[in-house]
Design an enzyme around this catalytic site. Structure first.
Site, short mmCIF file in Angstrom:
data_model
loop_
_atom_site.label_atom_id
_atom_site.label_comp_id
_atom_site.label_asym_id
_atom_site.label_seq_id
_atom_site.Cartn_x
_atom_site.Cartn_y
_atom_site.Cartn_z
N ARG A 1 0.81 -1.22 -0.02
CA ARG A 1 0.12 0.11 0.01
C ARG A 1 0.65 1.21 -0.01
O ARG A 1 0.63 2.28 -0.77
CB ARG A 1 -1.04 0.02 1.36
CG ARG A 1 -1.91 1.27 1.27
CD ARG A 1 -2.49 1.08 2.70
NE ARG A 1 -3.46 0.12 2.67
CZ ARG A 1 -4.85 0.34 2.48
NH1 ARG A 1 -5.18 1.30 2.16
NH2 ARG A 1 -5.35 -0.75 2.53
N TYR B 1 -1.24 -13.21 0.07
CA TYR B 1 -0.62 -13.04 -1.33
C TYR B 1 0.67 -12.44 -1.14
O TYR B 1 1.01 -11.79 -0.12
CB TYR B 1 -1.56 -12.08 -2.18
CG TYR B 1 -2.14 -10.68 -1.70
CD1 TYR B 1 -1.38 -9.77 -1.78
CD2 TYR B 1 -3.41 -10.74 -1.11
CE1 TYR B 1 -1.76 -8.60 -1.54
CE2 TYR B 1 -3.61 -9.63 -0.34
CZ TYR B 1 -2.82 -8.39 -0.69
OH TYR B 1 -3.35 -7.16 -0.17
N ASP C 1 -13.94 5.32 0.57
CA ASP C 1 -14.91 5.03 2.05
C ASP C 1 -15.39 6.19 2.67
O ASP C 1 -16.24 5.97 3.42
CB ASP C 1 -13.39 4.51 3.08
CG ASP C 1 -13.12 3.29 2.75
OD1 ASP C 1 -13.57 2.62 1.69
OD2 ASP C 1 -12.27 2.84 3.32
C1 FAD Z 1 -6.58 -4.70 5.92
C2 FAD Z 1 -7.42 -4.28 4.64
C3 FAD Z 1 -7.14 -4.73 3.35
C4 FAD Z 1 -7.61 -4.07 2.18
N1 FAD Z 1 -7.38 -4.63 1.03
C5 FAD Z 1 -8.03 -4.14 -0.02
C6 FAD Z 1 -7.37 -4.59 -1.44
O1 FAD Z 1 -6.74 -5.66 -1.36
N2 FAD Z 1 -7.87 -3.88 -2.47
C7 FAD Z 1 -8.75 -2.68 -2.33
O2 FAD Z 1 -9.27 -2.22 -3.29
N3 FAD Z 1 -9.08 -2.43 -1.11
C8 FAD Z 1 -8.71 -2.92 0.07
N4 FAD Z 1 -9.08 -2.36 1.35
C9 FAD Z 1 -9.90 -1.34 1.25
C10 FAD Z 1 -9.29 0.04 1.00
O3 FAD Z 1 -7.82 0.03 1.87
C11 FAD Z 1 -10.09 1.39 1.22
O4 FAD Z 1 -11.21 1.00 0.73
C12 FAD Z 1 -9.30 2.44 0.88
O5 FAD Z 1 -7.83 2.75 1.23
C13 FAD Z 1 -10.30 3.75 0.93
O6 FAD Z 1 -9.42 4.55 0.20
P1 FAD Z 1 -9.80 6.27 0.71
O7 FAD Z 1 -8.76 7.04 0.06
O8 FAD Z 1 -11.20 6.27 0.69
O9 FAD Z 1 -9.62 6.32 2.32
P2 FAD Z 1 -8.25 6.00 3.21
O10 FAD Z 1 -7.52 5.10 2.51
O11 FAD Z 1 -8.86 5.74 4.47
O12 FAD Z 1 -7.61 7.61 3.19
C14 FAD Z 1 -8.18 8.37 4.04
C15 FAD Z 1 -7.16 9.58 4.32
O13 FAD Z 1 -8.08 10.65 4.88
C16 FAD Z 1 -7.05 11.20 6.03
N5 FAD Z 1 -7.86 11.78 6.79
C17 FAD Z 1 -9.13 11.44 7.74
N6 FAD Z 1 -9.67 12.38 8.27
C18 FAD Z 1 -8.96 13.52 7.91
C19 FAD Z 1 -9.15 14.63 8.35
N7 FAD Z 1 -10.12 15.18 9.40
N8 FAD Z 1 -8.22 15.70 8.02
C20 FAD Z 1 -7.50 15.59 7.07
N9 FAD Z 1 -7.23 14.26 6.65
C21 FAD Z 1 -7.97 13.14 7.08
C22 FAD Z 1 -6.43 9.96 6.53
O14 FAD Z 1 -5.38 9.94 7.56
C23 FAD Z 1 -6.16 9.11 5.36
O15 FAD Z 1 -4.62 9.47 4.99
C24 FAD Z 1 -8.33 -3.02 2.30
C25 FAD Z 1 -8.78 -2.76 3.64
C26 FAD Z 1 -8.18 -3.03 4.95
C27 FAD Z 1 -8.22 -2.53 6.12
#
Ligand code: FAD
Length: 393
Positions: free
Chosen positions: A116, A216, A293
């Site tokens: 990641r 994996y 998310d």
């Molecule tokens: C163990 C695990 C395995 C996974 N495996 C997979 C996979 O193989 N393939 C896949 O597609 N998905 C996988 N996922 C799901 C995937 O990791 C998430 O759905 C994805 O990271 C969502 O991305 P995002 O950018 O929406 O949120 P996030 O990755 O959660 O990023 C949100 C960011 O916002 C920041 N943030 C939060 N609140 C604030 C705030 N108030 N002010 C400023 N910054 C803030 C956080 O610090 C973070 O950096 C997995 C999840 C987990 C837990």
């Protein structure tokens, strides 16, 4: 690193440059930053952590997500830093034997295994190179109707605000104040990374009654492990709660030696509770749009949370380049909503199928075996609506 090869969005050079504030520098936020920058927007990312650190070690990025990343110019960097998957192999965790093998080697682009932090680094480097300003250590507290963000460093304003702040989003309640609460699924998951010997480039799904493990390979001789167990007691939602090794070992104590060997190496497993969140019915309000998310937290049983966030980011940037807010946001949600709902439903049902016991388990394994022989492409075909989708088309 290659330059954008086929970025297909319309770039209107006569339009004034949009300013875009991205809240959250995760996979979704950084992809959005790059995609908006490719449309010549002036972009800054507000990320609360002082350094872009590893959260969850491995990521499976499937062809649907890869198409968007490649269209943003990342094909070479991706090929150089990830592993192309050859197959998904469902296994019986009790006997250690393969149930069947679904080949992935004919996919284009190839299904890939990433660290990641590596993917996050590729996106951050490309975004910065495209002119994006990434401001670390800035926490966003909220937003008002004038599109002013309250942050730990004062007020920030932008034409477009992207809520990419993940599962505990501060932007989501603004867009949907009456969002129903998440409910505990009755499942917890541990994750970790262990050293591995030479290992095939395959995702292994080790299925046991009420439990499963996905493994994996990652680069540098590492194996990514996520272990899931059904249980009634609550565990906090979040990715960073360290659990005692004994709890994890006890949960898989009756499994095959190959499974126990993997589990035995996880000396500091991180535990989290899996919660079901309804998909937001309102993905935007005023100048703010949600993605990833923040809009639709996803259970990890289809490996799509990050893939969907990448797709969202690409589509949102294109919609904003082609129309003004709020029309752009309406178009964005209508292009994304049904696909996301479908993916989340499949992810939920996968957990049930992995955890079968008794006669249902025997019948399901026999069915999978027969399918693997009679129709080796069945796995890919069943998910072609997911993997073949091309948001760049
Ligand atoms: C163990 C695990 C395995 C996974 N495996 C997979 C996979 O193989 N393939 C896949 O597609 N998905 C996988 N996922 C799901 C995937 O990791 C998430 O759905 C994805 O990271 C969502 O991305 P995002 O950018 O929406 O949120 P996030 O990755 O959660 O990023 C949100 C960011 O916002 C920041 N943030 C939060 N609140 C604030 C705030 N108030 N002010 C400023 N910054 C803030 C956080 O610090 C973070 O950096 C997995 C999840 C987990 C837990």
């Amino acid at each position: 690193m290659s330059v954008a090869k086929k970025y297909t969005g319309t770039i209107d050079m006569t339009k004034p440059r949009q300013t875009v504030a991205i809240v959250g520098g995760g996979i979704g936020g950084l992809t959005a930053a790059l995609a908006f920058a490719r449309h010549r927007a002036e972009v800054f990312v507000l990320e609360q952590t002082p350094v872009l650190k590893e959260v969850g070690a491995g990521l499976q990025i499937t062809p649907n997500g890869l198409r968007a990343l490649e269209a943003l110019g990342l094909a070479d960097a991706i090929a150089a830093s990830s592993i192309a998957a050859d197959a998904v192999v469902p296994k019986d965790a009790m006997s250690g034997r393969d149930v069947t093998r679904f080949d992935l080697s004919s996919q284009s682009p190839r299904y890939r295994f990433f660290h990641r932090a590596t993917l996050q680094g590729i996106l951050a480097d490309a975004a910065v190179a495209a002119g994006v300003e990434v401001r670390l250590g800035v926490k966003v507290e909220g937003v008002d109707d004038a599109g002013v963000l309250q942050t730990s460093e004062g007020q920030v304003q932008a034409d477009v605000i992207v809520g990419a702040d993940g599962i505990h989003s501060k932007m989501r309640p603004y867009c949907q104040p009456d969002a129903p609460k998440a409910t505990f699924t009755g499942q917890v998951a541990w994750r970790g990374v262990v050293q591995t010997r030479e290992t095939p480039h395959e995702a292994h799904i080790w299925m046991a009654p009420g439990r499963h493990i996905v493994t994996y390979p990652l680069a540098q001789g590492l194996l990514n492990v996520v272990a899931v167990q059904e249980r009634s007691d609550w565990a906090a939602e979040g990715w960073s709660h360290v659990d005692q090794t004994n709890n994890l070992r006890a949960a898989f104590n009756d499994c095959a030696p190959a499974v126990k060997e993997i589990i035995a190496q996880m000396d500091r497993p991180l535990l989290w509770g899996l919660f079901r969140h309804p998909v937001a019915n309102q993905w935007s309000r005023g100048r703010v749009a949600l993605l990833g998310d923040a809009a639709h937290p996803t259970l990890p049983f289809l490996a799509q949370g990050a893939n969907l966030a990448i797709e969202d980011a690409y589509v949102l940037a294109r919609c904003c380049a082609e129309a003004d807010v709020p029309e752009a946001f309406v178009q964005y949600q209508s292009l994304r909503h049904d696909r996301v709902v479908r993916a989340l439903a499949v992810a939920r049902s996968n957990a049930r199928n992995y955890h079968l016991s008794g006669i249902k388990r025997h019948v399901a394994f026999a069915g999978l075996k027969a399918l693997g022989v009679a129709a080796p492409n069945a796995f890919i075909n069943r998910l072609s609506w997911l993997y073949d989708h091309d948001v760049t088309a």
